[in-house]
Every structure is written in C-alpha cells, then in structure tokens.
Design an enzyme around this catalytic site. Structure first.
Site, PDB file in Angstrom:
ATOM      1  NE  ARG A 131      -1.828  -1.235   3.618  1.00  0.00           N
ATOM      2  CZ  ARG A 131      -2.052  -0.632   4.779  1.00  0.00           C
ATOM      3  NH1 ARG A 131      -3.122   0.093   4.959  1.00  0.00           N
ATOM      4  NH2 ARG A 131      -1.186  -0.772   5.769  1.00  0.00           N
ATOM      5  CE  LYS A 196       2.524  -7.258   5.517  1.00  0.00           C
ATOM      6  NZ  LYS A 196       2.184  -5.861   5.319  1.00  0.00           N
ATOM      7  NE  ARG A 330       0.026   3.458  24.723  1.00  0.00           N
ATOM      8  CZ  ARG A 330      -1.153   3.566  25.324  1.00  0.00           C
ATOM      9  NH1 ARG A 330      -2.239   3.635  24.593  1.00  0.00           N
ATOM     10  NH2 ARG A 330      -1.250   3.581  26.617  1.00  0.00           N
TER      11      ARG A 330
END
Ligand code: BT5
Length: 333
Positions: A131, A196, A330
C-alpha cells in the site's frame, strides 16, 4: 486471456527445472540425456536459472542441485484442488513465471474491459506492490502472489471492510493446513507468531459510484530466501519456518476456494458477516496501541472493529472509530 510470453520467460527452462525440482544431485550428463541436449546446452540453461535468483549448487564431480528442491505452481494442479463453487466462479486461471505486479496486470485487464473472475498467480514479481507506494518482496517461488479481478455494480461503498474480510478468508485457507498462531492485524496484514506472514492490497478501477471493479491482491510467504528477505524492513515470517512442507498448489487452490465465493457474496452480505471471525483472530485486541495517520497520532486500547471494518479504539475512556492509518503496539512504534 492468453498469457503474454513475456510473462513466461521460464517456459523453455521448465523441463530442466522439473528435473531439478526434487532437490537431488543431477549430473550434467544425466540432465543432457533426459532433455535430449548437449552438456554445453545444459550448462547454458543452468546459468539462465541463476538469473531468476535460484541458488543452484554445483556439487564437485557429481553435478548440480537446487537445495530444498522446488515446488512450482502449476495451473492443472491448482484446478484439481478447486471446490465446485470456486470452479464455477473462476473466469480464468493464469500462472505466470515473472510479472511486474499481478495487481498491475489485473488492473490493466479490467481497464480493457476484461478481468472479471480472472485469477493470476506469479512465481516472481519484479515490482510487487504494497500500500501507499510500498513494495512487496516476492522472489521466485518464495510464496504465493495472487490477484483476482472482480467487477460489480452498486458503487464502492459495497466493498467496505473487504480487505479485512480477505484476511479472514486467508486465515481460513491457512487453517486447512493447520498453520499455527495465525492472527490478523488491522487493516490488511496476516501475522504469525508476531510477524508478518501475508499482506492484502485492494485496488479499484472504474466508476466508483456505480459499475466498478476491484483487484484483490494477496502475497503469502512460503519460503523466502534470506538474501531476498533482507530488503524487508519489518519482522516477517514464512510458512516453511512454522509448518514446513505445504504444497504451494494446494495452498493456491485453498485460497481461491475461500476468496472467489467471498467476492461473489460480498456486495450482498458485507463485512458484518466476517466481523466476529475477524475479531476472534485480532492480534491486538485489548492491547495498548498507537494509531498513526498522515496528520496525527492516537493512543488507545484496541477494541476490535465495527460493522464497516473501522478500527475501534478506547481513547481517554471514549470509544472512537478510525478508517485509516497504521497501528503498532505501544512501546514498539
Ligand atoms: C501489503 O502492503 O502488505 C500488501 C501486500 C500485497 C502483495 C500482493 S502480492 C500479489 C499482489 N500483487 C502486488 O503487486 N501486490 C499484491 P503494506 O501493508 O503496505 O505492507 C508493505 C510492507 O510489508 C513493506 O513496506 C515491508 O515492510 C513489508 N514487506 C514487504 N514484503 C514483505 C514480505 N514478503 N513479507 C513480509 N513483509 C513484507
């Protein structure tokens, strides 16, 4: 669609590749005899294979081998694994050796008025797309690179949440092979063990308010060579390191078996039909995350997604929904 020969530069090398696919040592003499060519001609073919990034090993005094062997994509083998539903929805199956990007190829077809139901796989992409201009690393035979073209009428809002639903479909296909620890990361990643494993890229064409088309692009890592993977700037994983031995043609068929019926029914059923399944696989549910968009950053607790696929975050005690941006855990942003 006839496959342009430019997409299949390996055509002439298929016979030698098929001999080497077993990963065993083959002498130049034996290869020459099997192929009906001279040893010099064999040598030339082997040199060409190296141009595809295939790590051919020369075993002194004995011959050549492809360490780990090769499991080439094959249209007939993929078709054998298709369900009746997928077979009836499939327009055409194309297996290319090498293209720039399967998404780019399908978009080109759709712009010329074809492409509906066409599924294109490529062994290698020289300009695989992610993307926002990012790239997808797709070395020869390292994974499954698939794009499917789909035309529909009724405007692009009917496809809300589709990239998340595609993630669910991929997770279901991987479950057939008992791949462990598969999770989804909003909006378009498939993760495994915190890394991933696969990515989804949807690209649209046509009149976005009426008759339009979508290209569903999916890349799944099967066995990425370390050299090629060095270009990936985030933690990645491939199937061979968690669940070795998955047949790429069976996986390719399983993906089509999930994705084609999904595309067929999606304009009617929408993301609501996939929301619970997506949330069951949510990598970040209940965890503190940072959502970053081009303009600003939000910190909150991930609280799943809504019926349109928007990310829900608890920010300062208030639940808010977000349609774009990138999330990270986070502390690790
Ligand atoms: C994606 O984008 O994850 C969408 C990937 C879609 C690839 C398929 S392959 C078939 C079809 N044809 C195409 O040309 N594309 C589609 P994004 O969320 O932007 O992620 C891109 C980022 O993932 C890169 O910037 C890298 O950090 C990382 N990456 C690149 N290649 C990878 C790989 N093979 N495995 C894991 N991560 C990778």
């Amino acid at each position: 669609m006839s496959t342009p020969s430019a997409n299949n530069p390996l055509e002439a090398l298929r016979p030698v590749l098929e001999l080497l696919a077993d990963g065993e040592v083959h002498s130049g003499q034996a290869l020459g005899t099997a192929l009906g060519v001279s040893r010099a001609a064999v040598w030339k073919q082997l040199q060409k294979l190296e141009q595809f990034g295939l790590a051919l090993e020369s075993v002194k005094g004995r011959g050549y081998r492809l360490p780990g062997g090769l499991n080439l994509l094959d249209a007939a083998a993929i078709e054998t694994g298709l369900s009746a539903a997928a077979t009836s929805l499939l327009g055409e199956l194309v297996v290319a050796d090498r293209v720039d990007s399967t998404n780019a190829q399908l978009l080109g077809l759709l712009e010329r008025g074809g492409g509906h139901g066409v599924a294109m796989f490529a062994e290698q992409q020289t300009a695989g797309r992610g993307r926002r201009g990012r790239s997808w690393v797709s070395p020869f035979s390292g994974g499954i690179n698939l794009s499917i073209g789909w035309q529909f009428s009724g405007g692009v809002q009917l496809l809300e949440g589709l990239s998340l639903a595609v993630g669910v479909a991929l997770a279901r296909a991987l479950a057939e092979f008992e791949v462990p620890d598969v999770r989804l990361k909003w909006p378009n990643d498939v993760w495994c063990r915190g890394r991933k494993l696969a990515g989804v890229l949807l690209e649209l064409s046509g009149d976005l308010t009426d008759r339009c088309a979508v290209v569903v692009g999916v890349g799944v890592n099967v066995g990425l060579p370390q050299g090629a993977a060095a270009a990936i700037d985030q933690p990645w994983i491939d199937l061979n390191s968690v669940c070795a031995g998955i047949d790429r043609n069976r996986l390719a068929a399983a993906m089509l078996n999930q994705l084609l019926p999904l595309l067929d029914s999606y304009p009617e059923c929408g993301f609501a039909a996939y929301r619970d399944a997506w949330q069951d696989l949510d990598q970040f549910a209940g965890r503190p995350v940072c959502l970053r968009s081009a303009q600003r950053e939000w910190r909150g607790i991930a609280a799943g997604v809504d019926n349109s696929g928007a990310l829900l975050l608890e920010v300062d005690g208030e639940r808010r929904s977000f349609h774009g941006g990138e999330i990270s855990l986070r502390g690790q942003e």
